[in-house]
Design an enzyme around this catalytic site. Structure first.
Site, PDB file in Angstrom:
ATOM      1  N   LYS A  98      -3.718  -3.742  -6.319  1.00 37.57           N
ATOM      2  CA  LYS A  98      -4.749  -3.543  -6.032  1.00 37.57           C
ATOM      3  C   LYS A  98      -5.746  -2.749  -7.040  1.00 37.57           C
ATOM      4  O   LYS A  98      -7.176  -2.789  -6.795  1.00 37.57           O
ATOM      5  CB  LYS A  98      -4.693  -2.346  -4.922  1.00 37.57           C
TER       6      LYS A  98
ATOM      7  N   ASP B  58      -9.550  -1.000   3.702  1.00 39.47           N
ATOM      8  CA  ASP B  58      -8.347  -0.025   4.408  1.00 39.47           C
ATOM      9  C   ASP B  58      -8.707   0.896   4.848  1.00 39.47           C
ATOM     10  O   ASP B  58      -9.196   1.534   6.026  1.00 39.47           O
ATOM     11  CB  ASP B  58      -7.190   0.563   2.994  1.00 39.47           C
TER      12      ASP B  58
HETATM   13  P1  NDP Z   1       0.932   5.719  -3.511  1.00 44.23           P
HETATM   14  O1  NDP Z   1       2.334   5.482  -4.327  1.00 44.23           O
HETATM   15  O2  NDP Z   1      -0.346   5.683  -3.966  1.00 44.23           O
HETATM   16  O3  NDP Z   1       0.997   7.313  -3.288  1.00 44.23           O
HETATM   17  C1  NDP Z   1       2.125   8.192  -2.216  1.00 44.23           C
HETATM   18  C2  NDP Z   1       1.685   9.462  -2.233  1.00 44.23           C
HETATM   19  O4  NDP Z   1       2.853   9.611  -1.631  1.00 44.23           O
HETATM   20  C3  NDP Z   1       1.367  10.532  -3.473  1.00 44.23           C
HETATM   21  O5  NDP Z   1       0.483  10.845  -2.789  1.00 44.23           O
HETATM   22  C4  NDP Z   1       2.607  11.025  -2.935  1.00 44.23           C
HETATM   23  O6  NDP Z   1       3.097  12.111  -4.162  1.00 44.23           O
HETATM   24  C5  NDP Z   1       2.810  11.047  -2.060  1.00 44.23           C
HETATM   25  N1  NDP Z   1       4.655  10.944  -2.149  1.00 44.23           N
HETATM   26  C6  NDP Z   1       5.690  10.090  -2.078  1.00 44.23           C
HETATM   27  N2  NDP Z   1       6.474  10.636  -2.177  1.00 44.23           N
HETATM   28  C7  NDP Z   1       6.525  12.151  -1.518  1.00 44.23           C
HETATM   29  C8  NDP Z   1       8.151  12.702  -1.460  1.00 44.23           C
HETATM   30  N3  NDP Z   1       9.094  12.803  -1.321  1.00 44.23           N
HETATM   31  N4  NDP Z   1       7.328  14.431  -0.762  1.00 44.23           N
HETATM   32  C9  NDP Z   1       6.038  14.353  -0.843  1.00 44.23           C
HETATM   33  N5  NDP Z   1       5.004  13.782  -1.060  1.00 44.23           N
HETATM   34  C10 NDP Z   1       5.536  12.319  -1.599  1.00 44.23           C
HETATM   35  O7  NDP Z   1       1.754   5.079  -2.178  1.00 44.23           O
HETATM   36  P2  NDP Z   1      -0.115   4.387  -1.232  1.00 44.23           P
HETATM   37  O8  NDP Z   1      -0.785   5.452  -0.890  1.00 44.23           O
HETATM   38  O9  NDP Z   1       0.008   2.825  -1.731  1.00 44.23           O
HETATM   39  O10 NDP Z   1       0.486   4.338   0.209  1.00 44.23           O
HETATM   40  C11 NDP Z   1       1.083   5.602   1.300  1.00 44.23           C
HETATM   41  C12 NDP Z   1       1.872   5.905   2.559  1.00 44.23           C
HETATM   42  O11 NDP Z   1       0.405   4.305   2.816  1.00 44.23           O
HETATM   43  C13 NDP Z   1       2.659   4.131   2.220  1.00 44.23           C
HETATM   44  O12 NDP Z   1       3.865   4.675   3.462  1.00 44.23           O
HETATM   45  C14 NDP Z   1       2.693   2.797   2.518  1.00 44.23           C
HETATM   46  O13 NDP Z   1       3.387   2.171   3.974  1.00 44.23           O
HETATM   47  C15 NDP Z   1       1.395   3.528   3.850  1.00 44.23           C
HETATM   48  N6  NDP Z   1      -0.008   2.431   3.917  1.00 44.23           N
HETATM   49  C16 NDP Z   1      -0.390   2.240   5.696  1.00 44.23           C
HETATM   50  C17 NDP Z   1      -1.327   1.168   5.305  1.00 44.23           C
HETATM   51  C18 NDP Z   1      -1.966   0.509   6.446  1.00 44.23           C
HETATM   52  O14 NDP Z   1      -2.668  -0.491   6.595  1.00 44.23           O
HETATM   53  N7  NDP Z   1      -1.405   0.886   7.699  1.00 44.23           N
HETATM   54  C19 NDP Z   1      -2.462   0.468   3.719  1.00 44.23           C
HETATM   55  C20 NDP Z   1      -2.343   1.502   2.869  1.00 44.23           C
HETATM   56  C21 NDP Z   1      -1.038   2.031   2.219  1.00 44.23           C
HETATM   57  P3  NDP Z   1       2.409  12.120  -5.995  1.00 44.23           P
HETATM   58  O15 NDP Z   1       0.973  12.387  -5.635  1.00 44.23           O
HETATM   59  O16 NDP Z   1       3.503  13.724  -5.958  1.00 44.23           O
HETATM   60  O17 NDP Z   1       3.387  11.433  -6.521  1.00 44.23           O
END
Ligand code: NDP
Length: 281
Positions: A71, A107
């Site tokens: 992205k 999105d």
């Molecule tokens: P990113 O990798 O950019 O962000 C992940 C986020 O999750 C960060 O805020 C991270 O925190 C947090 N995180 C990861 N593991 C943990 C944990 N064990 N405990 C607490 N927080 C955690 O991913 P995206 O933002 O791209 O995606 C996030 C979700 O959204 C995914 O499940 C994805 O499938 C979904 N999604 C759905 C879409 C839809 O159309 N429905 C579109 C895009 C995404 P930290 O900053 O601390 O690492």
């Protein structure tokens, strides 16, 4: 109709890509609309993405949806960038015209349309967004555009939440991750934009009893469709919006951008994708 040699063409690029629901959804819309068109999945390595986007822009391809991990590359490679993609810092939609690459982010509008489709007015009160990654950035941008009066943020890494606030919601209140339940006081909307809840991983636990009775819980995760986050909220009598709504909401304007018409209304996109996620056993 079966695609001919003159078929319009679009697709989705990511790595991995085999899990993507977009090809099935787009194929159903293409068939229902009677289009001579193809929508293909492309598994593209990170190191090849820029070359791939530039080469495809010089073909008859109308454009691409872009998913992880491309992205940011999609944004960087574009000749023209929409205000939403610029503000969010990521593009999930590339369209190609005469070799020019245009980047957009659907999105954000996809998330808002998922709420509105369920009769949820996002601006009726404070919103708590959990997470600070790409999905959270799109959602916070969308909530800002929708005029949400107060945005609250909580993320495992507080510094990432602070960066997000700086970019997109300077007045947001940030709650430490371990204190995220404090953000439920008087809230109207709570969004899981973390990857917690994905199949095989841990659930995102909240003290839902602390939230007002008319609070809506929305999830960005759609695999599984019923996450622990949504199940616990529903068990407390709260309304829920699952992650498929956002997925379908971002696909609709993409289809319009590629093929110049709206997806046929008679396709029940939610039922179609739900059946793929939860096949009858
Ligand atoms: P990113 O990798 O950019 O962000 C992940 C986020 O999750 C960060 O805020 C991270 O925190 C947090 N995180 C990861 N593991 C943990 C944990 N064990 N405990 C607490 N927080 C955690 O991913 P995206 O933002 O791209 O995606 C996030 C979700 O959204 C995914 O499940 C994805 O499938 C979904 N999604 C759905 C879409 C839809 O159309 N429905 C579109 C895009 C995404 P930290 O900053 O601390 O690492």
């Amino acid at each position: 109709m079966k695609p001919t040699g003159a078929a319009q063409m679009a697709g989705v690029a990511g790595d991995p890509i085999a899990h993507s629901l977009s090809p099935s959804l787009m194929a159903a819309w293409i068939e229902a609309a009677g289009l001579d068109a193809i929508y293909s999945p492309f598994r593209i390595a990170r190191s090849d993405a820029e070359t791939f986007f530039r080469a495809l822009a010089r073909t008859q391809c109308a454009g691409l949806n872009v998913t992880l991990p491309h992205k940011q590359t999609a944004l960087a490679v574009a000749d023209q960038v929409s205000p939403a993609a610029r503000a969010i810092g990521a593009a999930n939609l590339l369209t190609f015209r005469d070799g020019i690459i245009h980047a957009d982010n659907t999105d954000a509008t996809g998330f808002l349309s998922a709420l509105l489709a369920r009769g949820v007015e996002p601006a009726r009160g404070p919103a708590l967004v959990l997470g600070a990654g790409g999905a959270a950035r799109a959602i916070v941008y969308a909530l800002g555009q929708a005029g949400v009066p107060e945005i609250r943020l909580s993320n495992r890494s507080r510094s990432n939440a602070a960066d997000l606030a700086l970019d997109l919601a300077p007045n947001a209140r940030i709650h430490d991750w371990d204190d995220r339940d404090q953000g439920l006081d008087g809230v109207a909307l709570v969004v899981n934009a973390t990857s917690l809840g994905l199949s095989g991983g841990s659930d995102l636990a909240m003290d839902w009893h602390r939230a007002p009775a008319d609070t809506i819980a929305a999830d960005s995760v759609y695999k599984p469709l019923q996450t622990g986050f949504l199940r616990d909220a529903a068990a407390c009598g709260l309304g829920t919006v699952d992650g498929l709504g956002m997925l379908i909401g971002q696909a609709r304007p993409s289809f319009e951008a590629f093929f110049g018409i709206s997806p046929p209304e008679r396709i029940d996109a939610h039922a179609l994708l739900r059946a793929m996620l939860e096949p009858a056993s």
